[in-house]
Motif scaffolding. Structure first.
Motif, PDB file in Angstrom:
ATOM      1  N   THR A 270     -51.641 -37.232 -31.966  1.00 31.65           N
ATOM      2  CA  THR A 270     -50.799 -38.072 -32.811  1.00 31.65           C
ATOM      3  C   THR A 270     -49.412 -37.457 -32.879  1.00 31.65           C
ATOM      4  O   THR A 270     -49.204 -36.298 -32.521  1.00 31.65           O
ATOM      5  CB  THR A 270     -51.377 -38.192 -34.245  1.00 31.65           C
ATOM      6  OG1 THR A 270     -51.334 -36.913 -34.877  1.00 31.65           O
ATOM      7  CG2 THR A 270     -52.795 -38.726 -34.240  1.00 31.65           C
ATOM      8  N   GLY A 271     -48.473 -38.235 -33.362  1.00 33.71           N
ATOM      9  CA  GLY A 271     -47.100 -37.774 -33.510  1.00 33.71           C
ATOM     10  C   GLY A 271     -46.149 -38.943 -33.389  1.00 33.71           C
ATOM     11  O   GLY A 271     -46.539 -40.047 -32.992  1.00 33.71           O
ATOM     12  N   PHE A 272     -44.915 -38.685 -33.735  1.00 31.82           N
ATOM     13  CA  PHE A 272     -43.902 -39.735 -33.699  1.00 31.82           C
ATOM     14  C   PHE A 272     -43.579 -40.115 -32.255  1.00 31.82           C
ATOM     15  O   PHE A 272     -43.897 -39.365 -31.320  1.00 31.82           O
ATOM     16  CB  PHE A 272     -42.641 -39.243 -34.426  1.00 31.82           C
ATOM     17  CG  PHE A 272     -41.738 -40.349 -34.899  1.00 31.82           C
ATOM     18  CD1 PHE A 272     -42.155 -41.246 -35.872  1.00 31.82           C
ATOM     19  CD2 PHE A 272     -40.468 -40.489 -34.382  1.00 31.82           C
ATOM     20  CE1 PHE A 272     -41.326 -42.267 -36.322  1.00 31.82           C
ATOM     21  CE2 PHE A 272     -39.623 -41.505 -34.824  1.00 31.82           C
ATOM     22  CZ  PHE A 272     -40.050 -42.393 -35.796  1.00 31.82           C
TER      23      PHE A 272
ATOM     24  N   PHE B  16     -51.584 -32.995 -34.103  1.00 34.87           N
ATOM     25  CA  PHE B  16     -50.262 -33.548 -34.387  1.00 34.87           C
ATOM     26  C   PHE B  16     -49.239 -32.834 -33.523  1.00 34.87           C
ATOM     27  O   PHE B  16     -49.025 -31.634 -33.658  1.00 34.87           O
ATOM     28  CB  PHE B  16     -49.949 -33.391 -35.879  1.00 34.87           C
ATOM     29  CG  PHE B  16     -48.509 -33.603 -36.274  1.00 34.87           C
ATOM     30  CD1 PHE B  16     -47.706 -34.561 -35.653  1.00 34.87           C
ATOM     31  CD2 PHE B  16     -47.954 -32.857 -37.298  1.00 34.87           C
ATOM     32  CE1 PHE B  16     -46.382 -34.762 -36.037  1.00 34.87           C
ATOM     33  CE2 PHE B  16     -46.627 -33.045 -37.695  1.00 34.87           C
ATOM     34  CZ  PHE B  16     -45.851 -33.995 -37.061  1.00 34.87           C
ATOM     35  N   LEU B  17     -48.621 -33.581 -32.615  1.00 35.32           N
ATOM     36  CA  LEU B  17     -47.527 -33.054 -31.805  1.00 35.32           C
ATOM     37  C   LEU B  17     -46.235 -33.314 -32.576  1.00 35.32           C
ATOM     38  O   LEU B  17     -45.733 -34.432 -32.614  1.00 35.32           O
ATOM     39  CB  LEU B  17     -47.488 -33.725 -30.428  1.00 35.32           C
ATOM     40  CG  LEU B  17     -48.722 -33.550 -29.549  1.00 35.32           C
ATOM     41  CD1 LEU B  17     -48.481 -34.155 -28.173  1.00 35.32           C
ATOM     42  CD2 LEU B  17     -49.134 -32.101 -29.419  1.00 35.32           C
TER      43      LEU B  17
ATOM     44  N   ASP C 149     -45.634 -27.665 -32.543  1.00 38.98           N
ATOM     45  CA  ASP C 149     -44.255 -28.113 -32.369  1.00 38.98           C
ATOM     46  C   ASP C 149     -43.956 -28.231 -30.874  1.00 38.98           C
ATOM     47  O   ASP C 149     -44.118 -27.264 -30.134  1.00 38.98           O
ATOM     48  CB  ASP C 149     -43.301 -27.120 -33.032  1.00 38.98           C
ATOM     49  CG  ASP C 149     -41.863 -27.626 -33.088  1.00 38.98           C
ATOM     50  OD1 ASP C 149     -41.556 -28.677 -32.487  1.00 38.98           O
ATOM     51  OD2 ASP C 149     -41.042 -26.962 -33.734  1.00 38.98           O
ATOM     52  N   THR C 150     -43.537 -29.408 -30.445  1.00 39.85           N
ATOM     53  CA  THR C 150     -43.254 -29.643 -29.026  1.00 39.85           C
ATOM     54  C   THR C 150     -41.765 -29.478 -28.694  1.00 39.85           C
ATOM     55  O   THR C 150     -41.396 -29.525 -27.526  1.00 39.85           O
ATOM     56  CB  THR C 150     -43.697 -31.051 -28.588  1.00 39.85           C
ATOM     57  OG1 THR C 150     -42.886 -32.030 -29.242  1.00 39.85           O
ATOM     58  CG2 THR C 150     -45.157 -31.304 -28.899  1.00 39.85           C
TER      59      THR C 150
ATOM     60  N   LEU D 290     -47.111 -26.047 -23.592  1.00 35.94           N
ATOM     61  CA  LEU D 290     -47.804 -26.784 -24.650  1.00 35.94           C
ATOM     62  C   LEU D 290     -49.290 -26.917 -24.348  1.00 35.94           C
ATOM     63  O   LEU D 290     -50.133 -26.734 -25.233  1.00 35.94           O
ATOM     64  CB  LEU D 290     -47.187 -28.173 -24.835  1.00 35.94           C
ATOM     65  CG  LEU D 290     -45.838 -28.219 -25.530  1.00 35.94           C
ATOM     66  CD1 LEU D 290     -45.215 -29.601 -25.387  1.00 35.94           C
ATOM     67  CD2 LEU D 290     -45.980 -27.835 -26.990  1.00 35.94           C
ATOM     68  N   VAL D 291     -49.612 -27.234 -23.112  1.00 37.57           N
ATOM     69  CA  VAL D 291     -51.015 -27.401 -22.725  1.00 37.57           C
ATOM     70  C   VAL D 291     -51.760 -26.079 -22.876  1.00 37.57           C
ATOM     71  O   VAL D 291     -52.884 -26.043 -23.399  1.00 37.57           O
ATOM     72  CB  VAL D 291     -51.129 -27.988 -21.299  1.00 37.57           C
ATOM     73  CG1 VAL D 291     -52.547 -27.871 -20.764  1.00 37.57           C
ATOM     74  CG2 VAL D 291     -50.666 -29.440 -21.302  1.00 37.57           C
TER      75      VAL D 291
END
Length: 166
Positions: free
Chosen positions: A8-10, A99-100, A147-148, A156-157
């Motif tokens: 999920t995330g914006f 959450f990303l 945090d991306t 990130l992975v």
């Protein structure tokens, strides 16, 4: 590792891209809720918004989540899926929710040229910021927050893989 992982995330936080690479890395099928809706209803998300409205679209997201319950997969979600309490409950009860998070400036930069996002059309920075802030408490209900901003997809992975194995 859980059988189902929800990202999920914006809008613009990296859900689709991270999901694809993470899926390959851990051998999971990746299913995007927006793509599922477009394929199932044979129409674009933009058309659904224009013809039926946001409320109808949110009900289709709930339907997508219910239809994907028996899948061992990474589910990449639309940015607003968390707005509905029912959607948050389905995800929380059936898998791990990640959450990303991404800095709003970065989100705006990443999505500025993307005209396929119906909720960003005709919105200025302040309106996008308000939408982000409204959704933030729902995003933060996730099991994992990462945090991306300014990070490569591969880093990130790797970070997600180590967090999920805890």
């Amino acid at each position: 590792m859980n059988e189902k992982i929800y990202l999920t995330g914006f809008m613009g936080s990296g859900k689709t891209t991270v999901g694809q690479v993470l899926g390959k890395a851990i051998g999971y099928q990746v299913i995007d809720t927006d793509q599922w809706i477009e394929q199932t209803y044979r129409t674009s998300i933009s058309t659904i918004f224009e013809e039926k409205g946001e409320g109808y679209f949110r009900s289709l997201e709930t339907e997508a989540l219910r239809n994907l319950l028996n899948k061992r997969a990474i589910i990449t979600t639309g940015g607003g899926i968390v707005v509905r309490e029912e959607n948050r409950q389905i995800m929380k009860q059936s898998g791990k929710v990640i959450f990303l998070d991404c800095d709003l400036e970065e989100v705006i930069r990443r999505t500025s040229m993307d005209h396929s996002r119906p909720l960003l059309k005709q919105k200025n920075k302040e309106q996008i910021s308000a939408m982000f802030k409204e959704r933030l408490p729902f995003y933060r209900e996730a099991d994992i927050q990462i945090d991306t901003t300014g990070k490569s997809i591969l880093s990130l992975v790797e970070e997600l893989k180590s967090l999920m194995l805890r």
